[in-house]
Write a protein that holds these residues in place. Sequence first.
Motif, PDB file in Angstrom:
ATOM      1  N   HIS A   1      -5.890  -1.614   2.804  1.00  0.00           N
ATOM      2  CA  HIS A   1      -6.732  -0.479   3.164  1.00  0.00           C
ATOM      3  C   HIS A   1      -7.909  -0.276   2.223  1.00  0.00           C
ATOM      4  O   HIS A   1      -8.823   0.483   2.548  1.00  0.00           O
ATOM      5  CB  HIS A   1      -5.894   0.810   3.191  1.00  0.00           C
ATOM      6  CG  HIS A   1      -4.864   0.836   4.267  1.00  0.00           C
ATOM      7  ND1 HIS A   1      -5.173   0.837   5.613  1.00  0.00           N
ATOM      8  CD2 HIS A   1      -3.509   0.850   4.209  1.00  0.00           C
ATOM      9  CE1 HIS A   1      -4.064   0.859   6.331  1.00  0.00           C
ATOM     10  NE2 HIS A   1      -3.040   0.868   5.502  1.00  0.00           N
ATOM     11  N   ASP A   2      -7.900  -0.909   1.057  1.00  0.00           N
ATOM     12  CA  ASP A   2      -8.925  -0.648   0.043  1.00  0.00           C
ATOM     13  C   ASP A   2      -9.554  -1.943  -0.461  1.00  0.00           C
ATOM     14  O   ASP A   2      -8.849  -2.874  -0.860  1.00  0.00           O
ATOM     15  CB  ASP A   2      -8.314   0.101  -1.154  1.00  0.00           C
ATOM     16  CG  ASP A   2      -7.800   1.472  -0.756  1.00  0.00           C
ATOM     17  OD1 ASP A   2      -8.601   2.291  -0.275  1.00  0.00           O
ATOM     18  OD2 ASP A   2      -6.591   1.712  -0.916  1.00  0.00           O
ATOM     19  N   ASP A   3     -10.877  -1.971  -0.448  1.00  0.00           N
ATOM     20  CA  ASP A   3     -11.642  -3.089  -0.993  1.00  0.00           C
ATOM     21  C   ASP A   3     -12.520  -2.591  -2.131  1.00  0.00           C
ATOM     22  O   ASP A   3     -12.798  -1.394  -2.240  1.00  0.00           O
ATOM     23  CB  ASP A   3     -12.563  -3.697   0.081  1.00  0.00           C
ATOM     24  CG  ASP A   3     -11.809  -4.341   1.222  1.00  0.00           C
ATOM     25  OD1 ASP A   3     -10.798  -5.008   0.943  1.00  0.00           O
ATOM     26  OD2 ASP A   3     -12.239  -4.183   2.383  1.00  0.00           O
ATOM     27  N   TYR A   4     -12.968  -3.524  -2.965  1.00  0.00           N
ATOM     28  CA  TYR A   4     -14.071  -3.248  -3.876  1.00  0.00           C
ATOM     29  C   TYR A   4     -15.349  -3.730  -3.224  1.00  0.00           C
ATOM     30  O   TYR A   4     -15.322  -4.462  -2.223  1.00  0.00           O
ATOM     31  CB  TYR A   4     -13.872  -3.956  -5.221  1.00  0.00           C
ATOM     32  CG  TYR A   4     -12.827  -3.323  -6.113  1.00  0.00           C
ATOM     33  CD1 TYR A   4     -12.509  -1.975  -6.007  1.00  0.00           C
ATOM     34  CD2 TYR A   4     -12.166  -4.086  -7.070  1.00  0.00           C
ATOM     35  CE1 TYR A   4     -11.561  -1.406  -6.829  1.00  0.00           C
ATOM     36  CE2 TYR A   4     -11.213  -3.520  -7.901  1.00  0.00           C
ATOM     37  CZ  TYR A   4     -10.913  -2.182  -7.777  1.00  0.00           C
ATOM     38  OH  TYR A   4      -9.967  -1.622  -8.596  1.00  0.00           O
TER      39      TYR A   4
ATOM     40  N   ASP B   1      -0.853   8.217  -3.653  1.00  0.00           N
ATOM     41  CA  ASP B   1      -2.197   8.191  -3.058  1.00  0.00           C
ATOM     42  C   ASP B   1      -3.228   8.809  -4.000  1.00  0.00           C
ATOM     43  O   ASP B   1      -4.346   8.308  -4.136  1.00  0.00           O
ATOM     44  CB  ASP B   1      -2.204   8.961  -1.737  1.00  0.00           C
ATOM     45  CG  ASP B   1      -1.808   8.093  -0.558  1.00  0.00           C
ATOM     46  OD1 ASP B   1      -2.184   6.907  -0.540  1.00  0.00           O
ATOM     47  OD2 ASP B   1      -1.131   8.604   0.350  1.00  0.00           O
TER      48      ASP B   1
ATOM     49  N   TYR C   1       0.841  -1.205   0.000  1.00  0.00           N
ATOM     50  CA  TYR C   1       0.000   0.000   0.000  1.00  0.00           C
ATOM     51  C   TYR C   1       0.875   1.253   0.000  1.00  0.00           C
ATOM     52  O   TYR C   1       1.900   1.273   0.679  1.00  0.00           O
ATOM     53  CB  TYR C   1      -0.898  -0.004   1.240  1.00  0.00           C
ATOM     54  CG  TYR C   1      -1.653   1.277   1.450  1.00  0.00           C
ATOM     55  CD1 TYR C   1      -2.861   1.489   0.793  1.00  0.00           C
ATOM     56  CD2 TYR C   1      -1.141   2.285   2.278  1.00  0.00           C
ATOM     57  CE1 TYR C   1      -3.557   2.681   0.975  1.00  0.00           C
ATOM     58  CE2 TYR C   1      -1.830   3.477   2.457  1.00  0.00           C
ATOM     59  CZ  TYR C   1      -3.037   3.671   1.807  1.00  0.00           C
ATOM     60  OH  TYR C   1      -3.720   4.847   1.970  1.00  0.00           O
ATOM     61  N   PRO C   2       0.475   2.295  -0.759  1.00  0.00           N
ATOM     62  CA  PRO C   2      -0.646   2.349  -1.706  1.00  0.00           C
ATOM     63  C   PRO C   2      -0.223   1.816  -3.076  1.00  0.00           C
ATOM     64  O   PRO C   2       0.834   2.183  -3.586  1.00  0.00           O
ATOM     65  CB  PRO C   2      -0.953   3.844  -1.783  1.00  0.00           C
ATOM     66  CG  PRO C   2       0.356   4.517  -1.515  1.00  0.00           C
ATOM     67  CD  PRO C   2       1.127   3.604  -0.597  1.00  0.00           C
TER      68      PRO C   2
ATOM     69  N   ASP D   1      -3.972   6.459  -6.731  1.00  0.00           N
ATOM     70  CA  ASP D   1      -4.722   5.335  -6.155  1.00  0.00           C
ATOM     71  C   ASP D   1      -6.198   5.704  -6.020  1.00  0.00           C
ATOM     72  O   ASP D   1      -7.095   4.947  -6.428  1.00  0.00           O
ATOM     73  CB  ASP D   1      -4.124   4.985  -4.792  1.00  0.00           C
ATOM     74  CG  ASP D   1      -4.730   3.726  -4.191  1.00  0.00           C
ATOM     75  OD1 ASP D   1      -5.155   2.838  -4.959  1.00  0.00           O
ATOM     76  OD2 ASP D   1      -4.774   3.615  -2.952  1.00  0.00           O
ATOM     77  N   LYS D   2      -6.483   6.868  -5.457  1.00  0.00           N
ATOM     78  CA  LYS D   2      -7.879   7.305  -5.272  1.00  0.00           C
ATOM     79  C   LYS D   2      -8.592   7.470  -6.613  1.00  0.00           C
ATOM     80  O   LYS D   2      -9.752   7.081  -6.769  1.00  0.00           O
ATOM     81  CB  LYS D   2      -7.909   8.618  -4.485  1.00  0.00           C
ATOM     82  CG  LYS D   2      -7.509   8.459  -3.027  1.00  0.00           C
ATOM     83  CD  LYS D   2      -7.428   9.802  -2.320  1.00  0.00           C
ATOM     84  CE  LYS D   2      -6.928   9.640  -0.888  1.00  0.00           C
ATOM     85  NZ  LYS D   2      -6.737  10.937  -0.213  1.00  0.00           N
TER      86      LYS D   2
ATOM     87  N   LEU E   1      -9.294   3.940  -8.068  1.00  0.00           N
ATOM     88  CA  LEU E   1     -10.316   3.237  -7.295  1.00  0.00           C
ATOM     89  C   LEU E   1     -11.703   3.814  -7.565  1.00  0.00           C
ATOM     90  O   LEU E   1     -12.680   3.054  -7.713  1.00  0.00           O
ATOM     91  CB  LEU E   1     -10.001   3.318  -5.799  1.00  0.00           C
ATOM     92  CG  LEU E   1      -8.832   2.452  -5.313  1.00  0.00           C
ATOM     93  CD1 LEU E   1      -8.475   2.804  -3.873  1.00  0.00           C
ATOM     94  CD2 LEU E   1      -9.152   0.963  -5.430  1.00  0.00           C
TER      95      LEU E   1
END
Length: 318
Positions: free
Chosen positions: A43-46, A284, A34-35, A287-288, A291
């Motif tokens: 820290h991130d899921d779908y 980051d 991460y990230p 990444d955002k 996502l």
Amino acid sequence: MKDALYTIERGHYPLSSYVARCAQLAMCLEVSAYPKPGNIDRHDDYEDTRYEHFLSSATAVYPVIEEASSSTKGVGRLIRNAVTESVSWQRGGNTHFGAFILLVPLAMACGEIFEEDESFTIQQLIEAAHRMVRDTDTKDSVNFYSCFDAAGVKVNPVDEFDLQDNEAINELNEKNMTLYRLMDIARGYDIIANEWVTGFKRCAECAEIIIDGMNGVLAPKVEADINKVTVYAFLKILSENEDTFISTKTDNDTALYVSGKAKAIVEKIYSSNDNFNTILPMIDELDKELLEKRINPGSTADIVIAGLFISLLAGVRF
């Protein structure tokens, strides 16, 4: 570095166990990093696929990789078995399909090399894996086709063979279409297929990045930290290759855009006077963005898993 000699550290357990544990840890380290822009991580899921699904898949596949390390035939069957085990232990769908396509022949190559000597070079390993895939047959193709429904994989058609059409299996047999030939047909637009045909070169490159990183010689701004090195390896591979998973789910322009963004970050790491931590906001931000748009560089993650696997075999510890 491909010619550097490494000696495996398997301890008191069989070689097959060592190889399988390296594969499991590689899958866990990749998904935990991460990230890692656009991908599921700690820290991130779908909505429909979570971090825990990847951990379950990595755990479930142990016996298949263990068997692969003792096998010289049956690549397609082993990939099918890996998919079957993966989806039987979690309900998040396709977590590691592309990774299995790379890990199975690499694990088989371990069995061939380590049978005589527990020292190896990365070049020896990828050459042995390349021999394994070149030696596939039509039965491997049929077994491979049977994976798609189970894994819920969206793929591009391979020439006249629709990978999600059961009738294609009859054509495979009629035309004596080996799995290697199928990968050769797809090599121009599928990075995982391209690895098979070109000899696992990106996997080896990724392993070298990770080994250098953990030895503290990767770049002055990337410290020898397994998370940071894995993130850097991911960005480096993504910056140099358009991701197949993105181009399949969206289009080639989107894949090119994402690679360009990754390249800008990699260049910033080298050109900036700041350390890696100060570059994290850029990572980051990407990444955002990915996502939110559900843009997932999944094929790049598969390459990173294979690179981690090779580097762990070579003795990388943290």
